[in-house]
Write a protein that holds these residues in place. Structure first.
Motif, short mmCIF file in Angstrom:
data_model
loop_
_atom_site.label_atom_id
_atom_site.label_comp_id
_atom_site.label_asym_id
_atom_site.label_seq_id
_atom_site.Cartn_x
_atom_site.Cartn_y
_atom_site.Cartn_z
N ARG A 148 0.81 -1.22 0.00
CA ARG A 148 0.00 0.00 0.00
C ARG A 148 0.85 1.27 0.00
O ARG A 148 0.61 2.19 -0.79
N ASP A 149 1.83 1.35 0.89
CA ASP A 149 2.65 2.57 0.98
C ASP A 149 3.38 2.84 -0.33
O ASP A 149 3.47 3.98 -0.78
N LEU A 150 3.91 1.78 -0.94
CA LEU A 150 4.62 1.92 -2.20
C LEU A 150 3.68 2.40 -3.31
O LEU A 150 4.03 3.27 -4.11
N ILE A 151 2.47 1.84 -3.35
CA ILE A 151 1.49 2.22 -4.37
C ILE A 151 1.10 3.69 -4.22
O ILE A 151 1.06 4.45 -5.20
N GLU A 152 0.82 4.12 -2.99
CA GLU A 152 0.45 5.51 -2.76
C GLU A 152 1.58 6.45 -3.15
O GLU A 152 1.35 7.50 -3.76
N GLN A 153 2.81 6.08 -2.82
CA GLN A 153 3.96 6.92 -3.14
C GLN A 153 4.15 7.02 -4.65
O GLN A 153 4.38 8.11 -5.19
N ARG A 169 -4.41 4.32 -14.41
CA ARG A 169 -3.23 4.68 -13.61
C ARG A 169 -3.22 3.94 -12.28
O ARG A 169 -2.19 3.40 -11.86
N ILE A 170 -4.37 3.93 -11.61
CA ILE A 170 -4.44 3.27 -10.30
C ILE A 170 -4.20 1.77 -10.44
O ILE A 170 -3.43 1.17 -9.67
N LEU A 190 1.66 -3.34 -10.83
CA LEU A 190 3.12 -3.28 -10.97
C LEU A 190 3.83 -3.27 -9.62
O LEU A 190 5.06 -3.37 -9.58
N SER A 191 3.08 -3.16 -8.55
CA SER A 191 3.67 -3.20 -7.21
C SER A 191 3.49 -4.57 -6.55
O SER A 191 3.88 -4.76 -5.40
N ARG A 192 2.88 -5.50 -7.27
CA ARG A 192 2.71 -6.86 -6.73
C ARG A 192 4.03 -7.61 -6.76
O ARG A 192 4.93 -7.31 -7.55
N GLN A 193 4.12 -8.61 -5.90
CA GLN A 193 5.31 -9.45 -5.86
C GLN A 193 5.21 -10.51 -6.95
O GLN A 193 4.15 -11.08 -7.18
#
Length: 375
Positions: free
Chosen positions: A122-127, A155-156, A162-165
């Motif tokens: 979450r933090d990485l996605i928001e950033q 975009r969201i 793209l932030s998934r492992q």
């Protein structure tokens, strides 16, 4: 022994009696990125769908073998069982479809979708959303996927996926719904945050040559005549000569102080939202107009208002001296008798043109349904 995330051996896909591609051998090095280019219809998206295990057995036919993350995903053209695919996915495969919104559950809010798809990021996605796309995700958490614009949702969704492992990443035409400025930011993001990390093996399909040229890809392949052709450099884009404009022949369509209002549902009930307010503009006959603007500014809503496909329109939309808003106040799936002559004068090419066809009919049968209605 060296482990490869993807191995294709004599891998081919046939649609009915037409072979889309036949790949003798393809083994990308771990941690490298490959762009697959080619004209629309060459089979790029079909290839990525097959690599993700999402291609239906009918009407497609597969031959050859494919290994993913050390396991046979296909042997002699036959998809292996669920247990093996479960092991493959546990090692991490991320597939981002061309219409990335397809990855979102429409019955869940964007907050709930994030928790489902990438709960640990979450933090990485928001950033990333804030830094590269200027989106404050906290303002969107209560919205559902159908309550934001196509560009905002793209975009969201891109940043969530793209932030998934996962060590194997497939991107299918990722610039859909991104305007020119957003495409530049997305290129910057991919070059700075994804392609330089070398922790994922990446395959991306795109027919956007300029987009691919701007990326720091390790390998570029053209899918031509069903074969892989490795490229040292991309061809130059051909220019487009703007034709001479037509002469104005008379009045066409006029919008007089038109506003488009929506009711947006949320956790605490409905609230009001305006896509645009008090829009006034004249469109003359025989002239082609281009409406540009950032994602979410109301371009699609304006078209839907003119076509009378949405409720909540105020003002006057005048065509042939008739106010279309008065002729059709509510959208309930049926056109009033007074509006039907105007419907025959309207044609629309949708953002995803597949929606123009009936999913349960062949293309031929869809044509027979569509054209009689156009008079």
């Amino acid at each position: 022994m060296k482990s490869y995330p993807l191995i294709l051996d004599n891998f081919s896909v046939t649609l009915f009696d037409r072979t889309l591609f036949n790949i003798d051998s393809f083994i990308p090095e771990p941690g490298t990125s490959t762009a697959i280019t080619g004209m629309t219809g060459t089979g790029k998206s079909v290839l990525l769908s097959a690599l993700a295990g999402l291609l239906p057995a009918y009407p497609f036919k597969l031959t050859g073998s494919m290994k993913l993350n050390g396991f046979y995903a296909y042997q002699d053209g036959v998809k292996t069982n669920y247990k093996i695919w479960n092991q493959i996915r546990q090692k991490g495969i991320v597939f981002i479809p061309a219409e990335s919104a397809q990855a979102m559950n429409p019955s869940l809010s964007l907050e709930q979708n994030l928790k489902l798809l990438a709960p640990d990021s979450r933090d990485l996605i928001e950033q990333r959303l804030n830094e590269y796309f200027g989106i404050n995700f906290k303002k969107f958490t209560k919205y559902y996927p159908d309550e934001v614009s196509g560009g905002e949702l793209q975009r969201i969704t891109l940043m969530i996926l793209l932030s998934r492992q996962g060590g194997l990443l497939y991107l299918d035409e990722p610039t859909v719904n991104l305007d020119r400025n957003l495409r530049k930011r997305f290129i910057q993001f991919l070059n700075e945050e994804v392609l330089t990390q070398k922790d994922k093996t990446i395959l991306m399909a795109s027919h956007d040559i300029d987009f691919v040229r701007a990326l720091s890809m390790d390998t570029i392949i053209a899918l031509e005549d069903g074969q892989f052709k490795y490229l040292d450099a991309l061809p130059e884009s051909s220019g487009y000569e703007k034709p001479k404009p037509n002469e104005i022949t008379g009045p066409g369509l006029e919008l007089q102080k038109v506003s488009q209002h929506y009711k947006i549902r949320g956790v605490f009930g409905e609230h009001d939202f305006y896509a645009f307010r008090n829009l006034s503009i004249k469109f003359s006959e025989s002239i082609i107009y281009g409406i540009s603007g950032p994602s979410g500014c109301g371009k699609t809503s304006m078209i839907r208002s003119i076509l009378r496909l949405v409720d909540g329109t105020s003002g006057n939309i005048v065509l042939d001296k008739q106010n279309l808003v008065e002729l059709k106040r509510k959208e309930n799936g049926n056109d009033p008798a007074a509006f039907k002559p105007f419907r025959k004068k309207m044609s629309v090419v949708q953002q995803d043109s597949r929606f123009a066809f009936f999913p349960d009919l062949s293309i031929r049968d869809s044509f027979t349904q569509i054209f009689p209605q156009q008079g």
